[in-house]
Design a protein around this motif. Structure first.
Motif, PDB file in Angstrom:
ATOM      1  N   ARG A 165       0.826  -1.215   0.000  1.00  0.00           N
ATOM      2  CA  ARG A 165       0.000   0.000   0.000  1.00  0.00           C
ATOM      3  C   ARG A 165       0.858   1.262   0.000  1.00  0.00           C
ATOM      4  O   ARG A 165       0.573   2.226  -0.712  1.00  0.00           O
ATOM      5  CB  ARG A 165      -0.948   0.018   1.200  1.00  0.00           C
ATOM      6  N   SER A 166       1.927   1.256   0.789  1.00  0.00           N
ATOM      7  CA  SER A 166       2.821   2.408   0.810  1.00  0.00           C
ATOM      8  C   SER A 166       4.012   2.224  -0.128  1.00  0.00           C
ATOM      9  O   SER A 166       4.714   3.198  -0.450  1.00  0.00           O
ATOM     10  CB  SER A 166       3.339   2.654   2.227  1.00  0.00           C
ATOM     11  N   SER A 182       6.677   0.574   0.683  1.00  0.00           N
ATOM     12  CA  SER A 182       7.879   0.726   1.492  1.00  0.00           C
ATOM     13  C   SER A 182       7.856  -0.247   2.663  1.00  0.00           C
ATOM     14  O   SER A 182       6.825  -0.855   2.967  1.00  0.00           O
ATOM     15  CB  SER A 182       7.984   2.164   2.019  1.00  0.00           C
ATOM     16  N   ASP A 217      -0.878   4.876  10.857  1.00  0.00           N
ATOM     17  CA  ASP A 217      -1.877   4.667   9.804  1.00  0.00           C
ATOM     18  C   ASP A 217      -3.271   4.470  10.391  1.00  0.00           C
ATOM     19  O   ASP A 217      -4.262   4.988   9.868  1.00  0.00           O
ATOM     20  CB  ASP A 217      -1.501   3.460   8.945  1.00  0.00           C
ATOM     21  N   ASP A 243      -6.880  11.694   1.205  1.00  0.00           N
ATOM     22  CA  ASP A 243      -6.047  11.691   0.009  1.00  0.00           C
ATOM     23  C   ASP A 243      -5.323  10.350  -0.099  1.00  0.00           C
ATOM     24  O   ASP A 243      -4.497  10.012   0.760  1.00  0.00           O
ATOM     25  CB  ASP A 243      -5.031  12.838   0.077  1.00  0.00           C
ATOM     26  N   SER A 281      -3.703   9.395  -2.975  1.00  0.00           N
ATOM     27  CA  SER A 281      -2.908   9.459  -4.211  1.00  0.00           C
ATOM     28  C   SER A 281      -1.554   8.760  -4.082  1.00  0.00           C
ATOM     29  O   SER A 281      -0.980   8.339  -5.095  1.00  0.00           O
ATOM     30  CB  SER A 281      -2.705  10.915  -4.629  1.00  0.00           C
ATOM     31  N   ASN A 282      -1.065   8.616  -2.868  1.00  0.00           N
ATOM     32  CA  ASN A 282       0.231   7.950  -2.686  1.00  0.00           C
ATOM     33  C   ASN A 282       0.095   6.464  -2.347  1.00  0.00           C
ATOM     34  O   ASN A 282       1.111   5.786  -2.166  1.00  0.00           O
ATOM     35  CB  ASN A 282       1.025   8.657  -1.582  1.00  0.00           C
ATOM     36  N   ASP A 283      -1.130   5.991  -2.254  1.00  0.00           N
ATOM     37  CA  ASP A 283      -1.337   4.567  -1.960  1.00  0.00           C
ATOM     38  C   ASP A 283      -1.123   3.717  -3.215  1.00  0.00           C
ATOM     39  O   ASP A 283      -1.426   4.148  -4.330  1.00  0.00           O
ATOM     40  CB  ASP A 283      -2.761   4.327  -1.453  1.00  0.00           C
ATOM     41  N   TRP A 284      -0.610   2.503  -2.997  1.00  0.00           N
ATOM     42  CA  TRP A 284      -0.426   1.524  -4.055  1.00  0.00           C
ATOM     43  C   TRP A 284       0.340   2.103  -5.254  1.00  0.00           C
ATOM     44  O   TRP A 284      -0.187   2.215  -6.366  1.00  0.00           O
ATOM     45  CB  TRP A 284      -1.773   0.957  -4.529  1.00  0.00           C
ATOM     46  N   PRO A 285       1.588   2.490  -5.040  1.00  0.00           N
ATOM     47  CA  PRO A 285       2.378   3.063  -6.148  1.00  0.00           C
ATOM     48  C   PRO A 285       2.507   2.106  -7.331  1.00  0.00           C
ATOM     49  O   PRO A 285       2.641   2.563  -8.475  1.00  0.00           O
ATOM     50  CB  PRO A 285       3.730   3.354  -5.499  1.00  0.00           C
ATOM     51  N   LYS A 315      -2.622  -3.395  -6.348  1.00  0.00           N
ATOM     52  CA  LYS A 315      -3.876  -3.032  -5.693  1.00  0.00           C
ATOM     53  C   LYS A 315      -4.721  -4.279  -5.471  1.00  0.00           C
ATOM     54  O   LYS A 315      -4.853  -5.113  -6.368  1.00  0.00           O
ATOM     55  CB  LYS A 315      -4.660  -2.026  -6.537  1.00  0.00           C
TER      56      LYS A 315
END
Length: 356
Positions: A149-150, A152, A162, A310, A312-316, A321
């Motif tokens: 998800r992150s 990292s 979180d 927000d 937008s940074n989840d699941w790069p 996903k």
């Protein structure tokens, strides 16, 4: 002479009746013994054909002892905290998990209005110790770990943060604060007996089967009214205590509930959570909801308005996903509605194919 003959006849008839009765009694006794031998559970039957094949599979005797019950992880006894060198920190951490709102809620002792008024144990039942109740059994043994998800590697501090930001729709305490250190100490203590790298049996949530259709919010409302409304109220607002410090029954939607970034906003997580934990008092060995009811209630609850976040940074890596993450873009070709409500089987199959 006639009289004498009649007497002899009567005597013989009496003997015959007695013999007949004796024979009948013996016959009944033999039949009882026959049936007893035939059906006695601990006695092999002598009236069935024996299997003399050397290759025939062995057949267990009816008297074989039952298999032992499945054993699940059990949290340490809280009385043992008294003997721990960090007992004060661990005890404080447990209070923070069980009564988070008292410390960070509307009238928080540590900080006011830092969260929505819910408690950590609203999602992690019994202060994170209940089997298949989203417990902490495997946190200490598996963190730090990579989370897609992150994108990292995350430690326990990040994981707690979180939860504050998503499930509690607030801001987490500072990493070096007494409160954060206490929660980490408690979570580590809960999972202290699980070997590093292993996952406790019964941690997380118990799996349920996919439906062969989309989850239905309309059907979910009917099931919600039957099973959930009496505690969580008609409009999902929950019940707050008289002191206005915490919820007796947490809100399931609205401004005071978890936001769209929370784990329970994924339909599978919410369905698994309520299937074996709700209504209050059930467990993974005694549940009252059906799979269909769980999926449909989850669809109804998560179709209701709640706080935004927000993401937008989840699941790069979009191919990472999950099948029920309801916000695009997606690598699967399925739209947001199917990613939210299903049917999920085709999406899961596509995701598995992409990983090959």
């Amino acid at each position: 002479m006639l009289t004498e003959s009649n007497e002899k006849y009567k005597a013989m008839a009496k003997v015959i009746r007695q013999l007949t009765g004796l024979v009948t009694f013996l016959f009944i006794l033999v039949m009882i013994l026959f049936l007893y031998i035939l059906f006695l559970p601990d006695t092999p039957s002598y009236f069935t054909k024996k299997n003399n094949s050397a290759t025939a599979p062995a057949v267990a005797s009816k008297a074989t002892a039952p298999l032992p019950a499945e054993k699940f992880w059990t949290a340490p006894d809280t009385t043992s905290i008294e003997n721990h060198p960090d007992k004060e920190l661990i005890t404080y951490g447990r209070k923070l998990i069980a009564q988070t709102s008292i410390y960070f809620g509307p009238n928080g002792i540590v900080k006011k209005n830092a969260i929505n008024g819910m408690n950590c144990q609203n999602c992690h039942l019994d202060a994170g110790t209940k089997v298949f109740g989203n417990n902490y059994g495997s946190v200490f043994s598996t963190y730090p770990k990579f989370r897609a998800r992150s994108g990292s590697v995350e430690d326990i501090y990040k994981r707690i943060g979180d939860c504050f930001e998503r499930s509690l729709n607030g801001t987490p305490p500072d990493t070096n604060s007494k409160e954060m250190l206490a929660m980490v100490a408690y979570i580590n203590w809960v999972g202290k007996d699980v070997p590093k790298g292993e996952k406790a049996k019964g941690s997380g949530l118990k799996e349920i089967a996919f439906l062969d259709r989309a989850a239905d919010p309309g059907k979910g409302k009917i099931a919600y009214d039957t099973h959930c409304r009496s505690c969580h109220m008609e409009n999902g607002e929950g019940v707050i205590n008289p002191e206005q410090t915490a919820y007796t029954y947490p809100p399931l939607w609205g401004d005071k509930s978890y936001n769209i970034g929370a784990g329970l906003y994924r339909l599978s997580s919410f369905a698994k959570y309520i299937r074996y934990n709700m209504p209050f008092g059930v467990s993974h060995v005694y549940a009252t909801l059906t799979d269909e009811e769980a999926w449909d209630i989850a669809a109804y609850v998560n179709s209701q308005p709640r706080p935004e976040k927000d993401l937008s940074n989840d699941w790069p890596q979009i191919a990472e996903k999950p099948f029920d993450h309801p916000f695009g873009p997606f690598a699967t070709g399925f739209d947001e509605k199917q990613h939210k409500y299903g049917p999920f089987g085709p999406i899961q199959q596509k995701l598995e194919a992409l990983k090959k």
